[in-house]
Design an enzyme around this catalytic site. Structure first.
Site, PDB file in Angstrom:
ATOM      1  N   LYS A   1       1.087  -1.094   0.395  1.00 10.75           N
ATOM      2  CA  LYS A   1      -0.341  -0.474   0.646  1.00 10.75           C
ATOM      3  C   LYS A   1       1.095   1.250  -0.330  1.00 10.75           C
ATOM      4  CE  LYS A   1      -4.622   1.177   0.161  1.00 10.75           C
ATOM      5  NZ  LYS A   1      -5.896   0.385   0.164  1.00 10.75           N
TER       6      LYS A   1
ATOM      7  N   VAL B   1     -20.656   0.665  -4.533  1.00  9.37           N
ATOM      8  CA  VAL B   1     -20.948  -0.893  -4.407  1.00  9.37           C
ATOM      9  C   VAL B   1     -22.077  -1.212  -3.435  1.00  9.37           C
ATOM     10  CG1 VAL B   1     -20.219  -3.003  -2.538  1.00  9.37           C
ATOM     11  CG2 VAL B   1     -18.505  -0.940  -3.322  1.00  9.37           C
TER      12      VAL B   1
ATOM     13  N   GLY C   1     -25.618   2.288   3.484  1.00 10.13           N
ATOM     14  CA  GLY C   1     -24.359   2.227   2.724  1.00 10.13           C
ATOM     15  C   GLY C   1     -25.093   2.094   1.309  1.00 10.13           C
ATOM     16  N   VAL C   2     -25.325   3.169   0.936  1.00 14.91           N
ATOM     17  CA  VAL C   2     -25.941   2.313  -0.809  1.00 14.91           C
ATOM     18  C   VAL C   2     -25.330   3.431  -1.628  1.00 14.91           C
ATOM     19  CG1 VAL C   2     -27.651   1.665  -0.278  1.00 14.91           C
ATOM     20  CG2 VAL C   2     -28.102   3.710   0.113  1.00 14.91           C
ATOM     21  N   GLY C   3     -23.740   3.478  -1.527  1.00 11.70           N
ATOM     22  CA  GLY C   3     -22.753   4.110  -2.909  1.00 11.70           C
ATOM     23  C   GLY C   3     -22.552   3.326  -3.526  1.00 11.70           C
TER      24      GLY C   3
HETATM   25  P1  NAD Z   1     -19.559   5.126  -1.707  1.00 12.02           P
HETATM   26  O1  NAD Z   1     -18.519   6.083  -1.042  1.00 12.02           O
HETATM   27  O2  NAD Z   1     -19.332   5.475  -2.784  1.00 12.02           O
HETATM   28  O3  NAD Z   1     -20.359   4.956  -0.643  1.00 12.02           O
HETATM   29  C1  NAD Z   1     -20.210   5.068   0.480  1.00 12.02           C
HETATM   30  C2  NAD Z   1     -21.789   5.596   1.154  1.00 12.02           C
HETATM   31  O4  NAD Z   1     -21.926   5.437   2.439  1.00 12.02           O
HETATM   32  C3  NAD Z   1     -22.343   6.797   0.590  1.00 12.02           C
HETATM   33  O5  NAD Z   1     -22.978   6.702  -0.256  1.00 12.02           O
HETATM   34  C4  NAD Z   1     -21.633   7.688   1.625  1.00 12.02           C
HETATM   35  O6  NAD Z   1     -22.617   8.286   1.640  1.00 12.02           O
HETATM   36  C5  NAD Z   1     -22.285   6.545   3.364  1.00 12.02           C
HETATM   37  N1  NAD Z   1     -22.241   6.951   3.739  1.00 12.02           N
HETATM   38  C6  NAD Z   1     -21.182   7.040   4.650  1.00 12.02           C
HETATM   39  N2  NAD Z   1     -21.187   7.451   6.152  1.00 12.02           N
HETATM   40  C7  NAD Z   1     -22.534   7.012   6.228  1.00 12.02           C
HETATM   41  C8  NAD Z   1     -22.831   6.743   7.728  1.00 12.02           C
HETATM   42  N3  NAD Z   1     -22.668   6.903   8.399  1.00 12.02           N
HETATM   43  N4  NAD Z   1     -23.996   5.813   7.613  1.00 12.02           N
HETATM   44  C9  NAD Z   1     -24.821   5.505   5.929  1.00 12.02           C
HETATM   45  N5  NAD Z   1     -23.702   6.153   5.432  1.00 12.02           N
HETATM   46  C10 NAD Z   1     -22.892   6.752   5.481  1.00 12.02           C
HETATM   47  O7  NAD Z   1     -17.602   3.975  -1.592  1.00 12.02           O
HETATM   48  P2  NAD Z   1     -18.152   2.068  -1.829  1.00 12.02           P
HETATM   49  O8  NAD Z   1     -16.405   2.358  -3.060  1.00 12.02           O
HETATM   50  O9  NAD Z   1     -19.232   2.171  -2.302  1.00 12.02           O
HETATM   51  O10 NAD Z   1     -17.340   1.496  -0.465  1.00 12.02           O
HETATM   52  C11 NAD Z   1     -18.583   1.638   0.714  1.00 12.02           C
HETATM   53  C12 NAD Z   1     -17.495   0.340   0.994  1.00 12.02           C
HETATM   54  O11 NAD Z   1     -16.687  -0.842   0.810  1.00 12.02           O
HETATM   55  C13 NAD Z   1     -16.332   1.462   2.129  1.00 12.02           C
HETATM   56  O12 NAD Z   1     -15.013   1.442   3.038  1.00 12.02           O
HETATM   57  C14 NAD Z   1     -15.127   0.409   0.725  1.00 12.02           C
HETATM   58  O13 NAD Z   1     -13.844   0.756   1.419  1.00 12.02           O
HETATM   59  C15 NAD Z   1     -15.241  -0.920   0.576  1.00 12.02           C
HETATM   60  N6  NAD Z   1     -14.649  -1.682  -0.053  1.00 12.02           N
HETATM   61  C16 NAD Z   1     -15.324  -0.898  -1.447  1.00 12.02           C
HETATM   62  C17 NAD Z   1     -14.451  -1.427  -2.712  1.00 12.02           C
HETATM   63  C18 NAD Z   1     -14.962  -0.803  -4.478  1.00 12.02           C
HETATM   64  O14 NAD Z   1     -14.538  -1.981  -5.576  1.00 12.02           O
HETATM   65  N7  NAD Z   1     -15.224   0.228  -4.207  1.00 12.02           N
HETATM   66  C19 NAD Z   1     -14.225  -2.498  -2.938  1.00 12.02           C
HETATM   67  C20 NAD Z   1     -13.256  -3.202  -1.369  1.00 12.02           C
HETATM   68  C21 NAD Z   1     -14.335  -2.695  -0.090  1.00 12.02           C
END
Ligand code: NAD
Length: 357
Positions: free
Chosen positions: A83, A187, A183-185
């Site tokens: 990393k 992923v 968290g509905v971002g």
């Molecule tokens: P993202 O930023 O697109 O989505 C995260 C969502 O969580 C956002 O919609 C945000 O508004 C919401 N959020 C933030 N704080 C919150 C809270 N207190 N309560 C409820 N919702 C809240 O991120 P992502 O890419 O979807 O990743 C989500 C998680 O998965 C992260 O922890 C990331 O490290 C992990 N992850 C992602 C990937 C990937 O391919 N993107 C791979 C492995 C792990």
């Protein structure tokens, strides 16, 4: 920090190498930590973060690089763990020159470290890095990369969830199951699509009201307020926002049978909260196993991108999850520990291959 202290830290989890990168003209201050390269080159993203001191940055990069070793090993990838962190405020320090200078430091490692995007770095930043080195993944599809890894990550989480359901309910069907997604971002959103298609009943929370409205209207998801998500009477809880949500206070509220989500480092303290979930009769699908789809996707990019192969490898998360749940039940060891043991065993087994030449 004194030299001895750094070597003590390297020795604690057997890190191979740590590289300090400094460039006065661009203001670059970066640290690359390579934890273990028994299985292959160390792959892990580059995070830009405004650490309050150097010790905090070193600690973070060492912890994150070790996590990558476990994620790659459990996923059956020929990759090690590494990393990088760049110290500073992303909104102020990031320039083309700084990212390219960083790329030159990566190039100097001759492929022992492969970088990718992470917190506060973007695909555009990786394009700059790529101007100086080939040892970068997570490039846009237009540049021969795998594009956004989130759909593959979501698919892997979905596979881990289905395997957990098979173990707990006797069937891997999620039809009619009540599932809460925090968290509905990127992923979480893709995960909702898979779950909706299968006929699950969805409950969602997020701090972004627009995304909540979107999924309530398009998928009929039920919106819940903030922390209420922990105490919901649901079958599955999927943390897809933040780490450390599985702590004393939240675990006390949980009524679900399964936890399977994408967030990294969900257990606030592995040795405390892993056993706590087990004692409460909750099946926990280890996060670093079921969220490995993103890493699987960029690994494909490293060996020559093929989307179908990426999804097929992510599907394998189903089998590995089942195996871990079986061992956990028979040996009465919490699932995170079983998964870590399995990853360590693979590294140890493969390291012996090289004992004859
Ligand atoms: P993202 O930023 O697109 O989505 C995260 C969502 O969580 C956002 O919609 C945000 O508004 C919401 N959020 C933030 N704080 C919150 C809270 N207190 N309560 C409820 N919702 C809240 O991120 P992502 O890419 O979807 O990743 C989500 C998680 O998965 C992260 O922890 C990331 O490290 C992990 N992850 C992602 C990937 C990937 O391919 N993107 C791979 C492995 C792990």
């Amino acid at each position: 920090m004194a030299e001895q202290e750094i070597f003590t830290q390297l020795g604690t989890y057997d890190h191979e190498q740590i590289v300090f990168c400094n460039d006065n003209s661009t203001g670059l201050k970066a640290i690359i930590a390579i934890h273990n390269t028994v299985l292959g080159p160390g792959l892990g993203g580059t995070r830009v973060w405004n650490y309050s001191n150097e010790a905090e940055a070193i600690n973070d990069v060492m912890r994150l690089s070790r996590g990558m070793t476990y994620k790659a090993a459990i996923s059956g990838l020929n990759l090690g763990g590494a990393k990088a962190v760049i110290i500073g405020d992303a909104s102020k320090i990031k320039t083309e020159a700084l990212m390219r200078k960083f790329g030159r430091f990566v190039e100097n490692l001759n492929g022992k470290y492969i970088t990718a995007e992470d917190v506060n770095t973007t695909t555009r930043d990786m394009e700059y890095v790529n101007m100086e080195t080939q040892h970068v993944v997570g490039l846009p599809e237009s540049m021969g990369g795998g594009g956004d890894p989130s759909p593959v990550t979501a698919y892997g989480v979905y596979m881990g969830m289905k395997a957990s359901a098979k173990n707990v309910f006797g069937s891997d069907s999620l039809s009619g199951k009540k599932i809460a997604v925090q968290g509905v971002g990127k992923v979480g959103g893709h995960l909702l699509e898979f779950l909706h298609k299968e006929g699950a009943s969805l409950f969602i929370s997020d701090i972004n009201q627009d995304t909540l409205k979107h999924y309530a209207s398009t998928l009929g998801a039920n919106v819940v307020n903030g922390d209420e998500i922990y105490g919901l009477d649901v079958d599955v809880f999927a943390p897809c926002a933040l780490g450390a949500v599985l702590n004393d206070a939240n675990i006390a509220q949980l009524k679900c049978s399964i936890i399977a989500g994408a967030a990294n480092n969900q257990l606030a303290e592995e040795t405390v909260h892993g056993p706590a979930l087990m004692n409460k009769g909750i099946t926990y699908a280890p996060d670093f196993l079921i969220n490995a789809g993103g890493l699987i996707n960029v690994y494909q990019e490293h060996i020559g991108y093929n989307k179908e192969t990426a999804y097929r490898q992510a599907q394998h998360i189903y089998d590995v999850t089942l195996e871990i749940l079986k061992v956990s039940a028979s040996e009465k060891i919490h699932t995170q520990k079983v998964a870590m043991n399995l990853a360590e065993k693979r590294i140890s087994d493969i390291s012996k291959l090289k004992s004859t030449y």
